[in-house]
Design an enzyme around this catalytic site. Structure first.
Site, PDB file in Angstrom:
ATOM      1  N   GLU A 197       0.868  -1.178   0.000  1.00  0.00           N
ATOM      2  CA  GLU A 197       0.000   0.000   0.000  1.00  0.00           C
ATOM      3  C   GLU A 197       0.900   1.222   0.000  1.00  0.00           C
ATOM      4  O   GLU A 197       1.966   1.228   0.625  1.00  0.00           O
ATOM      5  CB  GLU A 197      -0.893   0.025   1.247  1.00  0.00           C
TER       6      GLU A 197
ATOM      7  N   CYS B   8      -6.498   1.159   2.691  1.00  0.00           N
ATOM      8  CA  CYS B   8      -7.475   2.255   2.705  1.00  0.00           C
ATOM      9  C   CYS B   8      -7.372   3.176   1.496  1.00  0.00           C
ATOM     10  O   CYS B   8      -8.345   3.861   1.170  1.00  0.00           O
ATOM     11  CB  CYS B   8      -7.339   3.062   3.983  1.00  0.00           C
TER      12      CYS B   8
ATOM     13  N   ASN C  95     -11.894  -3.075   0.228  1.00  0.00           N
ATOM     14  CA  ASN C  95     -10.739  -3.310   1.098  1.00  0.00           C
ATOM     15  C   ASN C  95     -11.150  -3.839   2.471  1.00  0.00           C
ATOM     16  O   ASN C  95     -11.102  -5.021   2.728  1.00  0.00           O
ATOM     17  CB  ASN C  95      -9.923  -2.031   1.256  1.00  0.00           C
ATOM     18  N   GLU C  96     -11.610  -2.966   3.316  1.00  0.00           N
ATOM     19  CA  GLU C  96     -11.866  -3.369   4.706  1.00  0.00           C
ATOM     20  C   GLU C  96     -13.285  -2.917   5.021  1.00  0.00           C
ATOM     21  O   GLU C  96     -13.508  -2.141   5.930  1.00  0.00           O
ATOM     22  CB  GLU C  96     -10.851  -2.661   5.593  1.00  0.00           C
TER      23      GLU C  96
END
Ligand code: AHR
Length: 656
Positions: free
Chosen positions: A44, A237, A372-373
């Protein structure tokens, strides 16, 4: 104090006669296959991982597109920032004019990322797009040491004649005569005629694989040396952005680098206590480069795309921050187009773009992360049409959904349930947890439903209580926990530590696997843990038990964690064993089914100081050590006996 106690316990442990810890490994019956995707990397752009890190570019704000157009630059004399340049999506450039006096100069200096790192004797490729609207102009390009006491600041210089009124690319290779981690790049206008400069770039010639627009060699080599099974990118993120306009958009990251639009990097301001106002994404390291890197390092690419949602942390329970359900089509199309970009025929719309970038052959992408999350119904509802569309067009692509940021609890369960009902192939779980959590989750995956999606441990790291750095103790507990990933190979199919890179002067998040400044790098102890697993992952799980139970720090197991695999490629049995206790443990491992004389080769991580870590100045304080232990003959097979030092991790290999 802790370390002193630990030393005393060690001595005491060594002197006291203790019960043997007897472990049985059934080598005759290789079990579930270990997936080749095990033990990978998660990239990332956080901690200056891309620009200022892996991406080899040394000039910051090379296209003058930062909101403060001259951020990272010092401009002097007569200059002007203009916005009608040759690259539509990066329209800004700088015009330098004669300042009207012979001794006065017009020009620009770039400060790089925390300075520009240059090495003596190394070559650097300087390039610039330029035009001379009033007739031929000349610029001098210099490497500068502002802190020098020498007569001259410049220690390398070259001149470029700008000989066209039209935009043209000029390129020159310069050799550095000094090693300096905080040099500057300076450009002087040397003629009375005006010059316009755009996309000012400086790369080491010696990049990974010697590619132009390439990666910093030492960092990319460290990735390759880990032998990663899978490479997840580009986040994290940043896939979501704090809002939809700042989400990561892969289509903006391909094609000529000069025309890739700048994006904000949310890690610039996500943590006000680690604030970096100059942190942006140039997208110079884009999806083409990621796929190529995966190929170069032998990892399966796992791109993660936006599911029509901005980051839920920044937009807590705010449905309106996300794309309305009936407007998801462009996001779904992004997924379909990406698969075509990676795998499509060179004549297809997106495959053609890949071919034009120099890779006519498909990248053979097999996995796609969507979201993603993300958590809760707002995610599950959005994911549904993505799954439907991808399945319909590309049934062989494995879809990776997510269970959100929690490692357990109501929302985590809800996430898994939703992923099961949508038939995701894998579920991406994240756990940044403390020491106790890691030590008490040695049996995490034993109870997972074998009929549902497979597990992807996509981001995890032991965050030491009150000390979130890569010290020895937390890395050891990661190693211990990972025996459970290995033991449950039938369900755990991928695992990637997180995050990967951090610049020592620009980090927002730790621990991280690899740290660096502008010239040096070091591998954390966690890196070595990951590497030991990746290079000893074997091909099939073997049953390893202590009194019939898995060795996972359970009661009576003396803080031991262990797992075993068979490696069909070398016909060896591999045993991993972590002693997380503060005492030496006498261990007897019965390797059932192996007969005759054998010597076990081992690699281990062992250090007496729990807070010890590798650093730039001492990069090898803790690295794997090697040795051998002779095995003896036993009733059902050979016996490997060891006095396992306290707080140690061993990987044994024995020929079968
Ligand atoms: O790795 C840092 C962040 O941790 C990632 O962006 C996110 O996925 C997780 O919360």
């Amino acid at each position: 104090m802790k370390n002193l106690l630990f030393t005393c316990a060690f001595t005491l442990g060594a002197l006291t006669a203790q019960a043997q810890f007897v472990i049985d490994v059934k080598t005759q019956k290789p079990g579930a296959p270990v997936q080749p995707t095990m033990y990978g990397l998660f990239f990332e752009d956080i901690n200056y991982a891309a620009d200022g890190g892996l991406y080899g570019e040394l000039v910051k704000n090379r296209s003058f597109e930062f909101p403060d157009r001259l951020m990272g630059w010092e401009a002097f004399g007569a200059f002007e920032v203009k916005d009608d340049g040759p690259f539509e999506r990066c329209p800004h450039y700088v015009e330098l004019r004669w300042p009207g006096h012979n001794d006065r100069h017009s020009g620009l200096s770039n400060n790089g990322f925390f300075g520009i790192g240059l090495k003596q004797g190394e070559e650097y490729r300087f390039s610039v797009w330029a035009k001379a609207p009033q007739g031929n102009a000349k610029i001098a390009v210099q490497f500068i040491d502002r802190a020098t006491m020498d007569e001259r600041q410049q220690f390398a210089e070259t001149k470029i004649d700008v000989n066209s009124a039209d935009w043209k690319k000029y390129e020159v290779v310069m050799k550095s005569t000094r090693t300096l981690d905080k040099a500057q790049l300076r450009i002087f206008l040397e003629s009375r005629n005006t010059v316009c400069l755009e996309h000012v770039s400086l790369f080491p010639v010696n990049t990974f694989m010697n590619r132009q627009n390439g990666m910093r060699r030492d960092l990319a080599e460290a990735l390759k040396d880990m032998h990663p099974g899978v490479f997840r990118f580009p986040g994290g993120c940043i896939v979501e952005g704090v809002d939809l306009p700042t989400r990561y958009q892969w289509k903006n990251t391909i094609g000529p680098v000069e025309n890739r639009p700048l994006n904000e990097n949310r890690w610039e301001y996500t943590f006000a206590h680690r604030f970096y106002p100059d942190y942006f994404q140039s997208y110079g390291l884009g999806f083409f480069e990621f796929f190529q890197l995966c190929e170069d390092i032998g990892a399966e690419p796992l791109p993660v795309l936006n599911v029509g949602m901005a980051c839920q942390y920044q937009n807590w329970n705010n449905e309106s921050a996300h794309v309305p359900l009936d407007q998801l089509q462009p996001y779904i199309q992004d997924c379909l187009d990406l698969i075509e970009f990676a795998n499509g025929d060179a004549n297809s719309e997106w495959g053609k773009k890949r071919a034009e970038m120099g890779h006519p052959a498909p990248f053979n992408m097999k996995l796609l992360g969507i979201g993603n999350e993300q958590w809760d119904d707002m995610y599950y509802k959005r994911l549904e049409p993505f799954v439907k569309a991808v399945r319909a067009k590309y049934p062989n692509i494995k879809i990776v959904g997510t269970s959100g940021p929690d490692s357990e609890g109501e929302m985590f369960e809800k996430g898994w349930k939703a992923m099961k009902s949508q038939k995701a192939d894998l579920v991406d779980e994240h756990f940044y947890r403390n020491e106790e959590w890691f030590l008490s989750h040695g049996l995490r995956y034993e109870s997972y439903d074998r009929k549902g999606p497979k597990v992807f441990a996509g981001e995890y790291a032991c965050h030491g209580k009150g000390k979130k750095w890569n010290h020895y103790e937390t890395s050891l507990y990661e190693a211990a926990f990972m025996t459970d990933l290995e033991r449950n190979a039938d369900i755990v199919q991928m695992a990637t530590y997180a995050p990967l890179f951090a610049h020592v002067e620009g980090w927002q998040w730790r621990p991280d696997l690899i740290w660096y400044d502008n010239l040096r790098m070091f591998k954390s102890v966690s890196y070595y843990v990951q590497q030991l697993y990746a290079t000893n992952k074997g091909t099939n799980v073997l049953s390893l038990t202590m009194q019939g139970k898995p060795v996972a720090g359970q009661e009576g197991q003396g803080g031991l964690f262990a797992s075993s695999v068979y490696d069909a490629t070398t016909d060896e049995v591999v045993i991993k064993i972590a002693n997380t206790s503060g005492e030496q443990r006498p261990v007897t491992i019965n390797l059932q089914g192996i007969k005759g004389e054998r010597t076990a080769r081992w690699q281990r991580l062992f250090h007496g100081v729990m807070d010890a870590e590798n650093t730039l100045d001492h990069p090898t304080t803790i690295t794997p050590q090697q040795g051998e232990t002779a095995c003896t003959d036993g009733k059902n097979g050979i016996i490997l006996s060891e006095q396992l030092p306290p707080k140690s991790f061993y990987v044994y290999r024995v020929k079968k």
